[in-house]
Design a protein around this motif. Structure first.
Motif, PDB file in Angstrom:
ATOM      1  N   VAL A 168       0.841  -1.195   0.000  1.00 36.97           N
ATOM      2  CA  VAL A 168       0.000   0.000   0.000  1.00 36.97           C
ATOM      3  C   VAL A 168       0.876   1.244   0.000  1.00 36.97           C
ATOM      4  O   VAL A 168       0.650   2.186  -0.766  1.00 36.97           O
ATOM      5  N   ALA A 169       1.893   1.258   0.868  1.00 36.55           N
ATOM      6  CA  ALA A 169       2.770   2.427   0.974  1.00 36.55           C
ATOM      7  C   ALA A 169       3.461   2.729  -0.349  1.00 36.55           C
ATOM      8  O   ALA A 169       3.530   3.888  -0.771  1.00 36.55           O
ATOM      9  N   GLU A 170       3.962   1.686  -1.020  1.00 33.19           N
ATOM     10  CA  GLU A 170       4.629   1.905  -2.300  1.00 33.19           C
ATOM     11  C   GLU A 170       3.644   2.398  -3.351  1.00 33.19           C
ATOM     12  O   GLU A 170       3.984   3.271  -4.161  1.00 33.19           O
ATOM     13  N   ALA A 171       2.441   1.843  -3.332  1.00 32.48           N
ATOM     14  CA  ALA A 171       1.436   2.274  -4.309  1.00 32.48           C
ATOM     15  C   ALA A 171       1.143   3.759  -4.154  1.00 32.48           C
ATOM     16  O   ALA A 171       1.053   4.503  -5.139  1.00 32.48           O
ATOM     17  N   LEU A 172       1.000   4.193  -2.917  1.00 30.18           N
ATOM     18  CA  LEU A 172       0.708   5.604  -2.669  1.00 30.18           C
ATOM     19  C   LEU A 172       1.873   6.499  -3.063  1.00 30.18           C
ATOM     20  O   LEU A 172       1.688   7.668  -3.385  1.00 30.18           O
ATOM     21  N   GLU A 173       3.072   5.934  -3.061  1.00 31.48           N
ATOM     22  CA  GLU A 173       4.267   6.716  -3.406  1.00 31.48           C
ATOM     23  C   GLU A 173       4.469   6.821  -4.911  1.00 31.48           C
ATOM     24  O   GLU A 173       4.829   7.888  -5.421  1.00 31.48           O
ATOM     25  N   VAL A 174       4.238   5.725  -5.648  1.00 28.91           N
ATOM     26  CA  VAL A 174       4.630   5.710  -7.057  1.00 28.91           C
ATOM     27  C   VAL A 174       3.490   6.025  -8.025  1.00 28.91           C
ATOM     28  O   VAL A 174       3.749   6.401  -9.177  1.00 28.91           O
ATOM     29  N   ILE A 175       2.250   5.869  -7.584  1.00 26.00           N
ATOM     30  CA  ILE A 175       1.129   6.104  -8.498  1.00 26.00           C
ATOM     31  C   ILE A 175       0.768   7.580  -8.499  1.00 26.00           C
ATOM     32  O   ILE A 175       0.548   8.184  -7.442  1.00 26.00           O
ATOM     33  N   THR A 176       0.718   8.156  -9.685  1.00 23.73           N
ATOM     34  CA  THR A 176       0.444   9.584  -9.846  1.00 23.73           C
ATOM     35  C   THR A 176      -0.772   9.775 -10.747  1.00 23.73           C
ATOM     36  O   THR A 176      -1.366   8.820 -11.239  1.00 23.73           O
ATOM     37  N   ALA A 177      -1.071  11.029 -10.991  1.00 24.21           N
ATOM     38  CA  ALA A 177      -2.217  11.355 -11.846  1.00 24.21           C
ATOM     39  C   ALA A 177      -1.991  10.935 -13.292  1.00 24.21           C
ATOM     40  O   ALA A 177      -2.937  10.907 -14.087  1.00 24.21           O
ATOM     41  N   LEU A 226      -5.574  -7.788  -3.785  1.00 27.52           N
ATOM     42  CA  LEU A 226      -6.281  -7.461  -2.551  1.00 27.52           C
ATOM     43  C   LEU A 226      -5.450  -7.712  -1.303  1.00 27.52           C
ATOM     44  O   LEU A 226      -5.650  -7.060  -0.280  1.00 27.52           O
ATOM     45  N   GLU A 227      -4.531  -8.672  -1.378  1.00 25.76           N
ATOM     46  CA  GLU A 227      -3.707  -9.001  -0.211  1.00 25.76           C
ATOM     47  C   GLU A 227      -2.311  -8.434  -0.418  1.00 25.76           C
ATOM     48  O   GLU A 227      -1.527  -8.959  -1.211  1.00 25.76           O
ATOM     49  N   LEU A 228      -1.997  -7.366   0.297  1.00 28.47           N
ATOM     50  CA  LEU A 228      -0.691  -6.732   0.196  1.00 28.47           C
ATOM     51  C   LEU A 228       0.050  -6.880   1.522  1.00 28.47           C
ATOM     52  O   LEU A 228      -0.570  -7.094   2.570  1.00 28.47           O
ATOM     53  N   GLY A 229       1.357  -6.751   1.465  1.00 22.55           N
ATOM     54  CA  GLY A 229       2.165  -7.007   2.654  1.00 22.55           C
ATOM     55  C   GLY A 229       1.822  -6.146   3.845  1.00 22.55           C
ATOM     56  O   GLY A 229       1.866  -6.599   4.997  1.00 22.55           O
ATOM     57  N   ASP A 230       1.467  -4.893   3.590  1.00 17.95           N
ATOM     58  CA  ASP A 230       1.227  -3.967   4.703  1.00 17.95           C
ATOM     59  C   ASP A 230      -0.236  -3.545   4.806  1.00 17.95           C
ATOM     60  O   ASP A 230      -0.556  -2.574   5.495  1.00 17.95           O
ATOM     61  N   GLY A 231      -1.121  -4.239   4.146  1.00 18.33           N
ATOM     62  CA  GLY A 231      -2.528  -3.850   4.239  1.00 18.33           C
ATOM     63  C   GLY A 231      -3.358  -4.470   3.136  1.00 18.33           C
ATOM     64  O   GLY A 231      -2.968  -5.469   2.526  1.00 18.33           O
TER      65      GLY A 231
END
Length: 212
Positions: free
Chosen positions: A37-46, A55-60
């Motif tokens: 989740v943390a990486e997704a929030l960091e690398v995904i942009t507009a 659905l099953e990620l390491g941190d959430g």
């Protein structure tokens, strides 16, 4: 212009294999990868058009990641790609804002069609999962008018998941609710049913046909 895709999956073999597959498709370009989740929030942009989300990620949960990403980028399209075939996961994903739902193992042409469909604004669900969801919704409509009319629809959903043996944390994930909200619903259910404890409520629910 190519469809810009991000792949979010904590299994490196599957993620890299999916990235390699997408790299062979005309008009689709992988622009970001993430394993949490943390990486997704960091690398995904507009700039990303479609996110392929496990659905099953390491941190959430991918459901939580979907909700957070769409909060930032409302125009983003999320296509869930998961091992889970149950209708609860499908419903929770759609409630979080996902536009598509595929089970891992879908053939490459099906993945390609799904990406292009959600990028074009369509909603797409794999056939097997869709059939289960339709059956579950039909059963829910049959039970709703007669089973525990004193409960709200949401409280009945919570009670049904309780009767299936799920704890509050699982219920919160599947319904995309906070743990505190689920606790409040459980308390309301116990009060309205006059049940002394959770176990008593579960027994009554199963006797009434919930939790099947």
């Amino acid at each position: 212009m190519a469809i810009a895709v991000a792949v979010v999956d904590d299994h490196p073999v599957f993620r890299l294999g999916l990235v390699a597959l997408l790299g062979t498709l005309d008009g689709i370009e992988v622009v970001a990868q993430a394993s949490s989740v943390a990486e997704a929030l960091e690398v995904i942009t507009a700039d990303v058009d479609v996110v392929l989300m496990d659905l099953e990620l390491g941190d959430g949960s991918g459901i939580e990641a979907t909700r957070l990403l769409l909060g930032r980028f409302p125009g983003l399209r999320v296509l869930v790609v998961t091992m889970h075939e149950d209708e609860d996961s499908l419903v929770a994903s759609v409630r979080a804002g996902a536009r598509g739902y595929l089970v891992k193992g879908a053939d490459p042409s099906g993945v390609e069609r799904a990406i292009r469909a959600v990028a074009d604004g369509e909603v797409i669900v794999g056939a097997a999962v869709a059939a289960k969801a339709i059956g579950a919704m039909a059963a829910s409509r049959t039970l709703a008018p007669t089973v525990f009319p004193e409960l709200t629809d949401r409280e009945r959903e919570v009670l049904d998941l309780m009767a299936r043996g799920h704890d509050n944390a699982t219920i919160a994930r599947r319904l995309v609710l906070s743990p505190k909200t689920v606790r409040n619903h459980v308390s309301n259910v116990l009060g309205k049913l006059g049940a002394a404890d959770r176990s008593t409520a579960i027994v009554r629910a199963r006797e009434a046909g919930l939790g099947a």
